[in-house]
Scaffold this motif. Sequence first.
Motif, mmCIF file in Angstrom:
data_model
loop_
_atom_site.group_PDB
_atom_site.id
_atom_site.type_symbol
_atom_site.label_atom_id
_atom_site.label_comp_id
_atom_site.label_asym_id
_atom_site.label_seq_id
_atom_site.Cartn_x
_atom_site.Cartn_y
_atom_site.Cartn_z
ATOM 1 N N THR A 146 0.834 -1.198 0.000
ATOM 2 C CA THR A 146 0.000 0.000 0.000
ATOM 3 C C THR A 146 0.866 1.244 0.000
ATOM 4 O O THR A 146 0.594 2.214 -0.739
ATOM 5 C CB THR A 146 -0.928 0.007 1.234
ATOM 6 O OG1 THR A 146 -1.767 -1.153 1.192
ATOM 7 C CG2 THR A 146 -1.796 1.256 1.260
ATOM 8 N N ALA A 147 1.912 1.243 0.815
ATOM 9 C CA ALA A 147 2.822 2.390 0.870
ATOM 10 C C ALA A 147 3.545 2.583 -0.463
ATOM 11 O O ALA A 147 3.753 3.718 -0.910
ATOM 12 C CB ALA A 147 3.831 2.200 1.994
ATOM 13 N N LEU A 148 3.927 1.497 -1.107
ATOM 14 C CA LEU A 148 4.565 1.580 -2.425
ATOM 15 C C LEU A 148 3.633 2.229 -3.441
ATOM 16 O O LEU A 148 4.035 3.099 -4.222
ATOM 17 C CB LEU A 148 4.962 0.180 -2.904
ATOM 18 C CG LEU A 148 6.263 -0.411 -2.357
ATOM 19 C CD1 LEU A 148 6.324 -1.908 -2.626
ATOM 20 C CD2 LEU A 148 7.441 0.277 -3.011
ATOM 21 N N TYR A 149 2.379 1.794 -3.429
ATOM 22 C CA TYR A 149 1.392 2.315 -4.372
ATOM 23 C C TYR A 149 1.141 3.803 -4.141
ATOM 24 O O TYR A 149 1.039 4.590 -5.090
ATOM 25 C CB TYR A 149 0.096 1.527 -4.243
ATOM 26 C CG TYR A 149 -1.042 2.058 -5.079
ATOM 27 C CD1 TYR A 149 -1.069 1.853 -6.458
ATOM 28 C CD2 TYR A 149 -2.085 2.780 -4.497
ATOM 29 C CE1 TYR A 149 -2.099 2.347 -7.236
ATOM 30 C CE2 TYR A 149 -3.121 3.278 -5.264
ATOM 31 C CZ TYR A 149 -3.119 3.051 -6.630
ATOM 32 O OH TYR A 149 -4.143 3.557 -7.399
ATOM 33 N N ARG A 150 1.068 4.190 -2.873
ATOM 34 C CA ARG A 150 0.768 5.592 -2.530
ATOM 35 C C ARG A 150 2.008 6.469 -2.467
ATOM 36 O O ARG A 150 1.901 7.672 -2.286
ATOM 37 C CB ARG A 150 0.049 5.633 -1.177
ATOM 38 C CG ARG A 150 -1.311 4.957 -1.177
ATOM 39 C CD ARG A 150 -1.918 4.973 0.216
ATOM 40 N NE ARG A 150 -3.254 4.376 0.216
ATOM 41 C CZ ARG A 150 -3.958 4.129 1.323
ATOM 42 N NH1 ARG A 150 -3.453 4.435 2.510
ATOM 43 N NH2 ARG A 150 -5.154 3.586 1.241
ATOM 44 N N LYS A 151 3.196 5.854 -2.596
ATOM 45 C CA LYS A 151 4.468 6.570 -2.414
ATOM 46 C C LYS A 151 4.445 7.297 -1.071
ATOM 47 O O LYS A 151 4.583 8.524 -0.985
ATOM 48 C CB LYS A 151 4.724 7.533 -3.578
ATOM 49 C CG LYS A 151 4.913 6.836 -4.914
ATOM 50 C CD LYS A 151 5.419 7.767 -5.981
ATOM 51 C CE LYS A 151 5.553 7.063 -7.328
ATOM 52 N NZ LYS A 151 6.450 5.891 -7.276
ATOM 53 N N LEU A 177 12.406 5.256 10.008
ATOM 54 C CA LEU A 177 11.644 5.970 8.984
ATOM 55 C C LEU A 177 12.135 5.478 7.626
ATOM 56 O O LEU A 177 13.342 5.457 7.369
ATOM 57 C CB LEU A 177 11.845 7.477 9.101
ATOM 58 C CG LEU A 177 11.028 8.181 10.185
ATOM 59 C CD1 LEU A 177 11.396 9.661 10.252
ATOM 60 C CD2 LEU A 177 9.533 8.021 9.912
ATOM 61 N N PHE A 178 11.180 5.104 6.765
ATOM 62 C CA PHE A 178 11.551 4.353 5.572
ATOM 63 C C PHE A 178 10.640 4.728 4.413
ATOM 64 O O PHE A 178 9.417 4.794 4.562
ATOM 65 C CB PHE A 178 11.418 2.860 5.887
ATOM 66 C CG PHE A 178 11.868 1.925 4.818
ATOM 67 C CD1 PHE A 178 13.188 1.838 4.434
ATOM 68 C CD2 PHE A 178 10.940 1.089 4.189
ATOM 69 C CE1 PHE A 178 13.606 0.939 3.468
ATOM 70 C CE2 PHE A 178 11.338 0.195 3.220
ATOM 71 C CZ PHE A 178 12.677 0.118 2.858
ATOM 72 N N SER A 179 11.237 4.993 3.255
ATOM 73 C CA SER A 179 10.482 5.242 2.021
ATOM 74 C C SER A 179 10.656 4.037 1.109
ATOM 75 O O SER A 179 11.720 3.866 0.493
ATOM 76 C CB SER A 179 10.981 6.509 1.318
ATOM 77 O OG SER A 179 10.798 7.644 2.126
ATOM 78 N N PRO A 180 9.670 3.138 1.036
ATOM 79 C CA PRO A 180 9.847 1.893 0.262
ATOM 80 C C PRO A 180 9.835 2.128 -1.243
ATOM 81 O O PRO A 180 9.027 2.894 -1.762
ATOM 82 C CB PRO A 180 8.642 1.050 0.693
ATOM 83 C CG PRO A 180 7.612 2.036 1.123
ATOM 84 C CD PRO A 180 8.352 3.206 1.700
#
Length: 320
Positions: A146-151, A177-180
Amino acid sequence: MQNQAQKRLLLLLKLLYEQTDETRFVSAADILRYWERKGIHANRKNVYSDIQLLMDDGHDIICVKSTQNRYFIGSRLFELPELKLLADAVASSHFITQKKSAALLQKLARLTSTYNAEHLRHPVYMEGMTKPDNETIYYAIDALQTALYRKQAVSFQYYEYTTEKKKILKHNGYRYLFSPYALVWNRDFYYAVGWSVKHGKLAQFRVDRMTGIQPADAVYIADTGFDPVGYVRKVFGMYHEETQQVTLLCENKTMRSVIDRFGEGVDTMPVAANCFRAVVNVAPSPPFFAWVFTFSGAIRIEEPTDVLAKMKDMASWLVE
């Protein structure tokens, strides 16, 4: 009357999908008896008209013509060989628990006839295979996708094991804190790859060791130049060096292994009755040297000499 006709149609569809396949059929008489058991009174005309309605709706119902026509479902969403592959993947997966594997296999079985479903229940045996007990990984994967899809940035905690095999949170429960950027499947484990604020660079984390994943208010740090294929090859393959041409002297019995590793297009040439040369493009890295070691001399590096020297250096610790 309309409800009766709708129920009749749904029951017919259920019968055909569950009880028929390429080797098992039902006749009009079978269908009428089935309807009767379900409290539906009908006639042969209803059978023929309902089958035609289902065919018009796109269902692949095959009629085997004889003195008494028989019917079965032809093509399905998944063919049996495809379901077998999926069932084997589920049964052998390291990260899917035993309980979840059984539930998924039961759902896959519903995509074919009850008879063919028996083919999906034969277990796959893998040496050293273990199954986890924790099912939270499914929710972790969902949160990351979900996080990947929503950036969207996420935060999470990460755990490791003590020498007593107890789980403990790293850095006293520190929230990363992570940006996948991608999910990677490597050696039967999921990894999340992305920008780690703590490390100030690209990093990867085992998903089954991530816990408490939740959306973060922090700004998502994007990297338009991120190349997932290149990253996987370099980091997960440990190919920190550029590839180069390497010549291998191989005994004939190793041909299958050489093809498995480098593909059928690998450049080979006979040298003697019992050996051949293979010219390959490979990164001269520990994984490659380890692969050569497994053949106990049946595969040897001929050139370049600097690659052979690196392998000898790697092996030197064995005799120290």
